[in-house]
Design a protein around this motif. Structure first.
Motif, mmCIF file in Angstrom:
data_model
loop_
_atom_site.group_PDB
_atom_site.id
_atom_site.type_symbol
_atom_site.label_atom_id
_atom_site.label_comp_id
_atom_site.label_asym_id
_atom_site.label_seq_id
_atom_site.Cartn_x
_atom_site.Cartn_y
_atom_site.Cartn_z
ATOM 1 N N ARG A 116 -4.356 -6.214 -5.166
ATOM 2 C CA ARG A 116 -3.130 -5.830 -5.863
ATOM 3 C C ARG A 116 -2.414 -7.019 -6.468
ATOM 4 O O ARG A 116 -1.544 -6.858 -7.302
ATOM 5 C CB ARG A 116 -2.176 -5.108 -4.890
ATOM 6 N N ALA A 158 -8.590 4.268 10.204
ATOM 7 C CA ALA A 158 -9.928 3.659 10.162
ATOM 8 C C ALA A 158 -10.015 2.483 11.132
ATOM 9 O O ALA A 158 -11.001 2.345 11.866
ATOM 10 C CB ALA A 158 -10.235 3.191 8.740
ATOM 11 N N ILE A 159 -8.987 1.648 11.154
ATOM 12 C CA ILE A 159 -8.973 0.492 12.062
ATOM 13 C C ILE A 159 -9.035 0.959 13.519
ATOM 14 O O ILE A 159 -9.660 0.325 14.365
ATOM 15 C CB ILE A 159 -7.719 -0.385 11.805
ATOM 16 N N CYS A 160 -8.380 2.097 13.795
ATOM 17 C CA CYS A 160 -8.374 2.634 15.169
ATOM 18 C C CYS A 160 -9.639 3.437 15.475
ATOM 19 O O CYS A 160 -9.734 4.059 16.544
ATOM 20 C CB CYS A 160 -7.135 3.492 15.397
ATOM 21 N N GLY A 161 -10.576 3.470 14.530
ATOM 22 C CA GLY A 161 -11.873 4.073 14.820
ATOM 23 C C GLY A 161 -11.997 5.548 14.502
ATOM 24 O O GLY A 161 -12.947 6.192 14.950
ATOM 25 N N GLN A 201 -2.228 5.317 2.167
ATOM 26 C CA GLN A 201 -3.187 4.233 2.422
ATOM 27 C C GLN A 201 -2.887 3.531 3.743
ATOM 28 O O GLN A 201 -3.803 3.169 4.480
ATOM 29 C CB GLN A 201 -3.149 3.220 1.272
ATOM 30 N N ASN A 227 -4.060 5.958 6.423
ATOM 31 C CA ASN A 227 -5.517 6.096 6.351
ATOM 32 C C ASN A 227 -6.219 4.833 6.870
ATOM 33 O O ASN A 227 -7.136 4.909 7.692
ATOM 34 C CB ASN A 227 -5.937 6.360 4.904
ATOM 35 N N ASP A 228 -5.760 3.669 6.394
ATOM 36 C CA ASP A 228 -6.394 2.418 6.828
ATOM 37 C C ASP A 228 -6.213 2.216 8.329
ATOM 38 O O ASP A 228 -7.104 1.736 9.022
ATOM 39 C CB ASP A 228 -5.793 1.221 6.063
ATOM 40 N N TRP A 229 -5.015 2.584 8.801
ATOM 41 C CA TRP A 229 -4.767 2.396 10.236
ATOM 42 C C TRP A 229 -5.662 3.308 11.066
ATOM 43 O O TRP A 229 -6.192 2.908 12.104
ATOM 44 C CB TRP A 229 -3.294 2.633 10.574
ATOM 45 N N VAL A 237 -8.997 -4.101 18.356
ATOM 46 C CA VAL A 237 -9.725 -5.125 17.596
ATOM 47 C C VAL A 237 -9.513 -6.488 18.261
ATOM 48 O O VAL A 237 -8.373 -6.898 18.488
ATOM 49 C CB VAL A 237 -9.213 -5.191 16.134
ATOM 50 N N THR A 254 -15.865 -2.085 12.629
ATOM 51 C CA THR A 254 -14.447 -2.453 12.534
ATOM 52 C C THR A 254 -14.253 -3.592 11.541
ATOM 53 O O THR A 254 -13.305 -3.583 10.749
ATOM 54 C CB THR A 254 -13.912 -2.892 13.921
ATOM 55 N N MET A 301 1.494 5.736 11.663
ATOM 56 C CA MET A 301 0.359 4.846 11.944
ATOM 57 C C MET A 301 0.054 4.825 13.448
ATOM 58 O O MET A 301 -1.103 4.683 13.841
ATOM 59 C CB MET A 301 0.668 3.438 11.428
ATOM 60 N N ARG A 357 -19.995 -1.503 17.063
ATOM 61 C CA ARG A 357 -18.604 -1.081 16.868
ATOM 62 C C ARG A 357 -17.790 -2.196 16.194
ATOM 63 O O ARG A 357 -16.984 -1.947 15.311
ATOM 64 C CB ARG A 357 -18.023 -0.722 18.252
ATOM 65 N N ARG A 394 -8.203 -4.394 -0.182
ATOM 66 C CA ARG A 394 -7.251 -3.456 -0.782
ATOM 67 C C ARG A 394 -5.872 -4.120 -0.931
ATOM 68 O O ARG A 394 -5.181 -3.938 -1.924
ATOM 69 C CB ARG A 394 -7.130 -2.213 0.109
ATOM 70 N N HIS A 404 -9.918 -3.130 4.033
ATOM 71 C CA HIS A 404 -8.454 -3.050 4.086
ATOM 72 C C HIS A 404 -7.829 -4.324 3.486
ATOM 73 O O HIS A 404 -6.890 -4.259 2.685
ATOM 74 C CB HIS A 404 -8.026 -2.862 5.541
ATOM 75 N N LEU A 446 0.844 -1.199 0.000
ATOM 76 C CA LEU A 446 0.000 0.000 0.000
ATOM 77 C C LEU A 446 0.876 1.245 0.000
ATOM 78 O O LEU A 446 2.037 1.199 0.388
ATOM 79 C CB LEU A 446 -0.912 0.019 1.232
ATOM 80 N N ARG A 487 0.979 -5.924 15.340
ATOM 81 C CA ARG A 487 0.514 -4.532 15.380
ATOM 82 C C ARG A 487 -1.011 -4.494 15.469
ATOM 83 O O ARG A 487 -1.577 -3.718 16.239
ATOM 84 C CB ARG A 487 1.004 -3.796 14.131
ATOM 85 N N VAL A 526 -14.327 -2.245 8.091
ATOM 86 C CA VAL A 526 -13.067 -1.545 7.788
ATOM 87 C C VAL A 526 -11.967 -2.553 7.475
ATOM 88 O O VAL A 526 -11.209 -2.394 6.508
ATOM 89 C CB VAL A 526 -12.657 -0.655 8.993
#
Lengths: 305, 263
Positions: free
Chosen positions: B21, A100-103, A93, A96-98, B103, B7, A145, B3, B17, B14, A89, B97, B10
């Motif tokens: 690729r 989103a994952i973190c809310g 990205q 941004n994705d991170w 999550v 999640t 991130m 919630r 995405r 992700h 990515l 991570r 999302v």
């Protein structure tokens, strides 16, 4: 924001942390220092619940991380020592994705991502795949991130290892800004000038215990001494510096006498207080020899095999 | 709960995405069975005639065996891909991570597995549609029943992939085991050759594989004109396999265990 009481953790029979207690309040930068294997990474892993305490408690924002792991972790941003990014990515990205994952909600996200990329000087490479970035740029994405969701508690485990001075300045500047905005920060490093630049309070771990703690000046006052640097001229015309600890400037004549025949080579004398580096070495040496204790379960496994 | 659902959405976006690729492996595993079908159709027709197989009214084309059989076989090769999703995150250090966020492990695992599940269903859909267009496959039974057999079998394969991830410490172990398992299960289950032609020693073991029930269900609908009620047994057994694999994966999964990936 972070409170650790009597934390002890062992990997098998090897203790990694022994009765560690500390607190980090909002806006404070806590510099976590210690030699390799001192337990810095284990402590951070305990805060996010990746390792379970054998004894003691860890609370984040008043929430015990073993009883309320999800709610506690929701307040934490963590950049591990190893770079953890999605290489296929782009930098944008990833961040941004991170977020989103973190809310972070969609409306706030674009602004947060742009601000974080900018703070870490990633604007120019934001739309390049991370696999094409340099090591320093990847590390900045890794840090971005951790900070993009503006966590209440930020854990940075050696965030500047192997990076160039410009990257280091960018990371330190970002950390200072976050602390000024009220984030509680736990910052582990081997580069002692960084904790001085961050004006951090220090906890020095050695052999899994808190060996000493306090502000930089306090530590130097408590553990440092007066040092005489003697610059001696060599046969090749180069000067070398020999340092001697003294009780005070009154000891200088005795130090000079101790040079004996080398006294004639003396090119200069400087009297100063110990540096943080010297205090670090002194405190670690006082804590006893390294015992080869692993700093993580992975190292314990590697040792066992 | 809400919630967690947000999640999960999302994480699925992700993961998609990341995966979109590089869809070459999925593409190859979709094209290869089509190529094989083109070559093997007459052989399958002769083999079915030899075995006295009467799958339904009308002349035999060989597509009655080739399309469902090879679809099942090549879908099983995607089992390794399910495990790869997780081993890849270990290689990138992003598994730890992700685990350090709010999550939970169930949401994380299910969200990541949702993309391979979708890819498996897509693979089946393309192969069945191509079988109809290119090789004259006639689906005589209920499309709902067909979709359910495909869907439940895909869930079963994802659960098997999760079990592979949970049980193996290295990606090499996982891919090797998955490929061997795919061949053995495809062979035993009647995906490679018609069940009537299985060696006598292998036939008794066939029902012990999910591929047997998948091929059976697909053929019931495609050739036998079966409806939903007629494939209830196949669906129940496939669901039981899926549950057993998922439970085993749950028991064996150690989220904090370090796995060895390619990198």
């Amino acid at each position: 924001m972070l409170r650790i009481d009597g934390l002890s953790i062992s990997y098998g029979r090897r203790p990694a942390l022994r009765d560690v207690s500390l607190t980090v309040v909002p806006g404070q930068v806590l510099g976590l220092l210690g030699p390799n294997g001192a337990g810095k990474t284990t402590l951070m892993n305990a805060v996010v619940g990746a390792v379970r305490p054998g004894a003691g408690t860890v609370t984040v924002g008043g929430l015990d991380v073993t009883r309320h792991p999800k709610r506690a972790r929701a307040q934490v941003g963590y950049a591990e020592q190893e770079i953890a990014v999605f290489p296929t990515l782009t930098a944008r990205q990833n961040v941004n994705d991170w977020a989103a994952i973190c809310g972070v909600g969609r409306r706030r996200r674009a602004e947060a991502v742009a601000a974080t990329l900018s703070a870490l000087l990633l604007d120019e490479v934001a739309d390049r795949p991370v696999r094409t970035l340099s090591g320093g740029e990847r590390r900045r994405v890794h840090c971005a991130m951790a900070t993009v969701a503006r966590p209440s508690l930020l854990l940075l485990d050696e965030p500047t290892v192997g990076v160039d001075p410009a990257t280091r300045r960018a990371v330190l500047g970002h950390v200072r800004d976050l602390a000024a905005a009220g984030t509680a920060i736990c910052y582990s490093t081997h580069y002692l000038p960084e904790v001085e630049a961050l004006d951090a309070d220090i906890v020095l771990l050695a052999r899994g215990r808190v060996a000493t703690r306090g502000a930089v000046a306090e530590l130097i006052d408590r553990h440092g001494s007066t040092v005489v640097d003697l610059r001696l001229l060599g046969d090749d015309g180069e000067t070398r510096t020999v340092s001697r600890q003294v009780i005070g400037p009154d000891d200088l004549p005795a130090v000079l006498q101790g040079l004996g025949a080398d006294l004639g080579r003396l090119a200069g004398v400087e009297v100063r207080r110990s540096t943080l580096d010297e205090v670090f070495d002194h405190v670690v040496a006082s804590a006893g020899p390294a015992d080869g204790r692993p700093s993580s379960p992975a190292e314990a496994v590697a040792d066992a095999s | 709960m809400r919630r967690d659902l947000v999640t999960a959405g999302v994480l699925v976006a992700h993961e998609w995405r990341l995966q979109r690729r590089d869809l070459v492996p999925q593409l190859i595993l979709t094209v290869m069975p089509l190529v094989l079908m083109a070559f093997l159709l007459p052989t399958y027709r002769d083999a079915m005639t030899l075995a006295g197989s009467v799958p339904g009214p009308g002349p035999l084309t060989g597509a009655e065996q080739a399309v469902p059989g090879l679809s099942v076989m090549f879908s099983m090769f995607l089992v390794a891909h399910v495990g790869m999703v997780f081993f890849r995150d270990h290689g990138w250090n992003t598994w730890n991570r992700l685990r350090a966020t709010a999550v939970g492990v169930p949401v994380l695992v299910l969200s990541k597995a949702a993309v391979p599940l979708g890819l498996l269903v897509a693979q089946f859909t393309i192969l069945l549609a191509a079988g109809r267009v290119l090789f004259g496959l006639r689906i005589r039974g209920s499309l709902v029943a067909l979709a359910l057999v495909v869907g439940v079998f895909a869930v079963c394969l994802v659960a098997l992939g999760l079990l592979g991830f949970a049980a193996c410490r290295t990606v090499v172990q996982m891919t090797s085991a998955a490929n061997v398992l795919a061949l053995v299960m495809a062979g035993l289950g009647g995906a490679l050759v018609p069940r009537e032609l299985l060696p006598s020693w292998a036939a008794p073991f066939a029902p012990a594989t999910p591929s047997y029930w998948a091929v059976s269900g697909l053929q019931e609908v495609i050739s036998g004109g079966a409806g939903l009620g007629d494939v209830a047994a196949e669906l129940a057994v496939l669901a039981a396999f899926a549950t057993a694999f998922a439970l085993l994966a749950l028991v064996m999964l150690r989220p904090d265990q370090r796995k060895v990936s390619w990198s």
